[in-house]
Scaffold this active site. Structure first.
Site, mmCIF file in Angstrom:
data_model
loop_
_atom_site.group_PDB
_atom_site.id
_atom_site.type_symbol
_atom_site.label_atom_id
_atom_site.label_comp_id
_atom_site.label_asym_id
_atom_site.label_seq_id
_atom_site.Cartn_x
_atom_site.Cartn_y
_atom_site.Cartn_z
ATOM 1 N N ASP A 1 -3.383 2.447 -5.663
ATOM 2 C CA ASP A 1 -2.197 2.478 -4.803
ATOM 3 C C ASP A 1 -2.070 1.232 -3.926
ATOM 4 O OD1 ASP A 1 -4.370 2.967 -3.192
ATOM 5 O OD2 ASP A 1 -3.566 4.771 -2.247
ATOM 6 N N GLU A 2 -2.752 0.160 -4.310
ATOM 7 C CA GLU A 2 -2.822 -1.015 -3.439
ATOM 8 C C GLU A 2 -2.713 -2.295 -4.268
ATOM 9 O OE1 GLU A 2 -5.827 -2.545 0.129
ATOM 10 O OE2 GLU A 2 -6.495 -1.045 -1.322
ATOM 11 N N ASP B 1 0.848 -1.184 0.000
ATOM 12 C CA ASP B 1 0.000 0.000 0.000
ATOM 13 C C ASP B 1 0.889 1.241 0.000
ATOM 14 O OD1 ASP B 1 -2.052 1.801 0.185
ATOM 15 O OD2 ASP B 1 -3.005 0.891 1.932
#
Length: 381
Positions: free
Chosen positions: A105-106, A11
């Site tokens: 973003d993960e 993350d």
């Protein structure tokens, strides 16, 4: 014997904020909010300095500015966020045998079986270091035997850290954590569990399942098993190659520019409509032209992730004019979008998204009811 699973969850920490700081390093250490205007919209994300004042993602901007009036408000740079997200995706794709892009973003990475050749924690640390070295962005990870524990380990490791939960230690890891940190537990369920006297995940795990079922209902079985650290969701392979396209072979070859532009706009609108129906956004758009002699050419362009007509149509028009051999007749015209992702909500939390999304929803509802050609932009008629 079943293989020991190893799942890493990555993350990017305060991703949008950190990208803004890369652009302007003087922002480092200051309370920053990425979102709408001061009195409308919601907080997309904020710096840890702003979080100390109680500011949180999805909070109304008006409330956030009341909590932290000295915060620096940033409107967001969607093209830059897309660029850095792609960078991280490419780094992971080059190294990982199987990964899932959960959001902009993960990421989840399944490295099951690689322990025959690499030490899982060492391999994951090295991947994190490569991401940070190439992007200059902070990133945290959790490493565990399943997706749920890996994600919760990441949350405990933030900011900019990492944590491994060894196989067999899942229940021990969860036990002291407050129920508010339990992945998948909403406010209503949390309230019910607190009413039963539970304060930690360990309290829930040690409670008799048959008694829990009487008070929580059908959800109790899944909840209780997850409190034991059991979770069986798979890592779903990420495929950028999937695309949505629309093309038209004309009854007569034509170089009528007004007609060609109207067709191009209509096709782009249909592609955008399909994107929204699939709850996906596109990071690449291509235009295809076929001439009467069957020579076929195409040109594509990377774009900030979007599913909005008004953002896709100008790109399609630009590509057409770059590709078209002026004056020649065209047999077939097509539009295709690719690099599809379900990052819609995250990448589109700018430029008054609620109003814009509401407008498109109303248009899509009309199209669903009366047909896709019922509503179109002025340029498509």
């Amino acid at each position: 014997m079943e293989k020991q699973r190893y799942i890493a969850h990555f993350d990017l920490d305060a991703f949008f904020v950190e990208v803004e700081i890369l652009k302007d390093p003087s922002l480092r250490g200051k309370p920053l909010i990425v979102g709408g205007s001061r009195d409308r919209g919601v907080v997309t994300t904020c710096s840890y300095e702003a979080r100390k004042f109680g500011v949180a993602s999805a909070m109304p901007m008006k409330k956030a500015m009341q909590l932290c009036p000295q915060a620096i408000l940033l409107q967001g740079s969607r093209d830059r966020y897309s660029h850095y997200s792609r960078m991280v995706t490419e780094i992971i794709a080059a190294k990982a045998p199987l990964f899932e892009k959960a959001s902009i973003d993960e990421f989840y990475v399944d490295i099951t079986g690689m322990d025959r050749f690499f030490q899982p924690l060492k391999w994951t640390i090295e991947l994190r270091e490569e991401i940070m070295e190439k992007t200059k962005l902070p990133i945290s990870f959790g490493l565990a035997s399943n997706k749920m524990i890996a994600k919760m380990a990441t949350n405990e490791a933030k900011p900019n850290g990492y944590l491994q939960v060894l196989p067999g230690r899942e229940k021990e890891f969860l036990a002291p954590l407050p129920l508010s940190r339990f992945m998948g537990v909403g406010e209503h369920t949390l309230k019910n569990l607190h009413a039963l006297g539970f304060s930690t995940i360990g309290d829930l795990a040690s409670y008799p399942l048959e008694v829990l079922e009487k008070t929580v209902g059908n959800y109790a079985v899944d909840l209780w098993h997850r409190a034991q650290g059991q979770h069986h969701s798979e890592v779903h392979a990420y495929h950028e190659s999937k695309s949505i396209s629309n093309e038209n072979t004309f009854e007569e070859n034509t170089n009528d520019m007004e007609f060609l532009m109207s067709q191009l706009v209509k096709m782009t609108e249909k592609v955008a409509f399909n994107l929204r129906n699939d709850d996906k956004m596109a990071g690449c758009l291509a235009v295809k032209i076929r001439y009467p002699d069957f020579e076929t050419t195409s040109k594509q362009s990377s774009i900030p992730y979007t599913f909005f007509d008004d953002e896709l149509i100008p790109v399609a028009k630009t590509l057409f004019h770059q590709l078209y051999r002026k004056g020649e007749k065209i047999r077939l015209l097509g539009v295709r979008v690719s690099e599809l992702t379900r990052e819609a909500l995250q990448t589109n939390l700018f430029s008054d998204p609620a109003r814009k999304a509401g407008l498109y929803k109303a248009i899509d509802d009309v199209k669903d009811r009366f047909g896709r050609d019922a509503v179109g932009s002025g340029g498509s008629f």
